[in-house]
Design a protein around this motif. Sequence first.
Motif, PDB file in Angstrom:
ATOM      1  N   GLY A   1       0.801  -1.207   0.000  1.00  0.00           N
ATOM      2  CA  GLY A   1       0.000   0.000   0.000  1.00  0.00           C
ATOM      3  C   GLY A   1       0.835   1.259   0.000  1.00  0.00           C
ATOM      4  N   LEU A   2       0.217   2.336  -0.476  1.00  0.00           N
ATOM      5  CA  LEU A   2       0.822   3.663  -0.471  1.00  0.00           C
ATOM      6  C   LEU A   2      -0.220   4.680  -0.039  1.00  0.00           C
ATOM      7  CD1 LEU A   2       2.644   3.732  -3.947  1.00  0.00           C
ATOM      8  CD2 LEU A   2       3.740   3.417  -1.718  1.00  0.00           C
ATOM      9  N   ARG A   3       0.231   5.765   0.551  1.00  0.00           N
ATOM     10  CA  ARG A   3      -0.640   6.909   0.701  1.00  0.00           C
ATOM     11  C   ARG A   3      -0.858   7.532  -0.674  1.00  0.00           C
ATOM     12  NH1 ARG A   3       2.355  10.264   5.209  1.00  0.00           N
ATOM     13  NH2 ARG A   3       2.808  11.467   3.332  1.00  0.00           N
ATOM     14  N   ILE A   4      -1.983   8.204  -0.840  1.00  0.00           N
ATOM     15  CA  ILE A   4      -2.285   8.813  -2.129  1.00  0.00           C
ATOM     16  C   ILE A   4      -1.199   9.791  -2.563  1.00  0.00           C
ATOM     17  CG2 ILE A   4      -3.818  10.457  -3.294  1.00  0.00           C
ATOM     18  CD1 ILE A   4      -5.018   7.804  -3.432  1.00  0.00           C
ATOM     19  N   ASP A   5      -0.692  10.614  -1.635  1.00  0.00           N
ATOM     20  CA  ASP A   5       0.325  11.586  -2.026  1.00  0.00           C
ATOM     21  C   ASP A   5       1.628  10.893  -2.427  1.00  0.00           C
ATOM     22  OD1 ASP A   5       0.849  10.809   0.593  1.00  0.00           O
ATOM     23  OD2 ASP A   5       1.425  12.808   1.281  1.00  0.00           O
ATOM     24  N   GLU A   6       1.948   9.746  -1.815  1.00  0.00           N
ATOM     25  CA  GLU A   6       3.114   8.981  -2.243  1.00  0.00           C
ATOM     26  C   GLU A   6       2.898   8.438  -3.656  1.00  0.00           C
ATOM     27  OE1 GLU A   6       5.046   6.916   1.642  1.00  0.00           O
ATOM     28  OE2 GLU A   6       3.092   6.130   1.046  1.00  0.00           O
ATOM     29  N   ALA A   7       1.706   7.927  -3.884  1.00  0.00           N
ATOM     30  CA  ALA A   7       1.391   7.353  -5.193  1.00  0.00           C
ATOM     31  C   ALA A   7       1.404   8.404  -6.296  1.00  0.00           C
ATOM     32  CB  ALA A   7       0.031   6.665  -5.144  1.00  0.00           C
ATOM     33  N   MET A   8       1.036   9.626  -5.954  1.00  0.00           N
ATOM     34  CA  MET A   8       1.000  10.707  -6.937  1.00  0.00           C
ATOM     35  C   MET A   8       2.371  11.328  -7.182  1.00  0.00           C
ATOM     36  SD  MET A   8      -1.991  11.030  -8.268  1.00  0.00           S
ATOM     37  CE  MET A   8      -1.842  12.649  -9.038  1.00  0.00           C
ATOM     38  N   ASN A   9       3.356  10.995  -6.335  1.00  0.00           N
ATOM     39  CA  ASN A   9       4.697  11.521  -6.546  1.00  0.00           C
ATOM     40  C   ASN A   9       5.240  11.050  -7.887  1.00  0.00           C
ATOM     41  OD1 ASN A   9       7.856  11.227  -6.226  1.00  0.00           O
ATOM     42  ND2 ASN A   9       7.195  12.761  -4.740  1.00  0.00           N
ATOM     43  N   ASP A  10       5.969  11.900  -8.556  1.00  0.00           N
ATOM     44  CA  ASP A  10       6.451  11.591  -9.912  1.00  0.00           C
ATOM     45  C   ASP A  10       7.362  10.369  -9.966  1.00  0.00           C
ATOM     46  OD1 ASP A  10       6.649  12.396 -12.765  1.00  0.00           O
ATOM     47  OD2 ASP A  10       8.768  12.668 -12.264  1.00  0.00           O
ATOM     48  N   LEU A  11       7.982   9.996  -8.843  1.00  0.00           N
ATOM     49  CA  LEU A  11       8.861   8.833  -8.844  1.00  0.00           C
ATOM     50  C   LEU A  11       8.102   7.506  -8.869  1.00  0.00           C
ATOM     51  CD1 LEU A  11      11.597   9.788  -6.207  1.00  0.00           C
ATOM     52  CD2 LEU A  11      11.750   9.949  -8.687  1.00  0.00           C
ATOM     53  N   SER A  12       6.875   7.486  -8.362  1.00  0.00           N
ATOM     54  CA  SER A  12       6.106   6.228  -8.300  1.00  0.00           C
ATOM     55  C   SER A  12       5.792   5.746  -9.700  1.00  0.00           C
ATOM     56  CB  SER A  12       4.820   6.435  -7.492  1.00  0.00           C
ATOM     57  OG  SER A  12       5.121   6.728  -6.157  1.00  0.00           O
ATOM     58  N   PHE A  13       6.073   4.487  -9.963  1.00  0.00           N
ATOM     59  CA  PHE A  13       6.129   3.998 -11.340  1.00  0.00           C
ATOM     60  C   PHE A  13       5.534   2.599 -11.442  1.00  0.00           C
ATOM     61  CE2 PHE A  13       8.752   2.933 -15.216  1.00  0.00           C
ATOM     62  CZ  PHE A  13       8.360   4.025 -15.990  1.00  0.00           C
ATOM     63  N   LEU A  14       4.801   2.353 -12.510  1.00  0.00           N
ATOM     64  CA  LEU A  14       4.316   1.019 -12.842  1.00  0.00           C
ATOM     65  C   LEU A  14       5.179   0.489 -13.985  1.00  0.00           C
ATOM     66  CD1 LEU A  14       0.447   1.589 -12.756  1.00  0.00           C
ATOM     67  CD2 LEU A  14       1.795   0.262 -11.118  1.00  0.00           C
TER      68      LEU A  14
END
Length: 319
Positions: A197-210
């Motif tokens: 899991g991630l917090r929404i703001d972590e997930a929205m950070n530009d580094l978060s990648f699929l």
Amino acid sequence: MNIIRKKSWEISQNEVTPKELFEKRRSFIKLGAASLVASGAIMELLAQENLPKITLDFIKDENKNNLKLNTFEQITSHNNFYEFTTNQSAVKDMAHTLKTDNWKIKIDGLVENPMEIDLDDLKKMLMLEERIYRFRCVEGWSMVVPWNGYTLSSLIKKVKPLSNAKYIRFETLVDSSSFPDQDRGVFATLDYPYVEGLRIDEAMNDLSFLAIGLYGDLLPKQNGAPIRLVTPWKYGFKSIKSIVKISFVEKEPLNTWQKQNPKEYGFYANVNPNVDHPRWSQKKERVLGSFLKQNTLMFNGYEKEVASLYNGMDLRKYF
């Protein structure tokens, strides 16, 4: 060829491959010889360097830091994937059992546009990029990987989270015919499905990648095919593999390793050399292929990009 703007976390492109191969690839590009990708000369060169064929069309990541990329062989031969085995070097030989055809991802929970999307459709929906990231395992080893995929934020924007969606919960495939350890029932290494899991703001950070690929080719099965999360400022177990479900939720999800041993693994799992694992130090790391250890960087070297996410938080308590 499209070029994206340089960012502070980026790594020198000429380290993606050995210099000789890099210069030859660059020469082909300058000549406009994209058709030569399938030529015998290129194939022979790729084979000599043990690199996969470049099958993906993506925006290149032009980087400014000077970190040496790990080889394709190193990246694909040293893997934690407990659904197969706890033996890191054996995962590669066992991963052929993972069935990735017709892969679908269910996106549900607190969103305006829930969907079940075919991976092939996802590839058409979003712009494919290259991201060259440091990768740090909680066990104390590290590597540098050229991932291919999409920003997580680009998918989040498509589904439009509701205002009460505070976290994202990710889930790995459950299929005992694909994953031998899941077939062991009560004797399995972990309690499946694997959850992160991630917090929404972590997930929205530009580094978060699929990621759906690495080194310009589709993701090998041992590395989490066909799609995995990559959060480079966190320990590797946060980067969940073989994702089949993404849920937007209000409460913090309990991740698998936190459930397994809450005294040793927290929800955030940010790389922090100042907070040791209860059984070993996190101050240093060994890069795959290197004999000597190097100092571990705060947030794995991405402090400028992510430190503001944790302002006011005691990082010894929220580990």
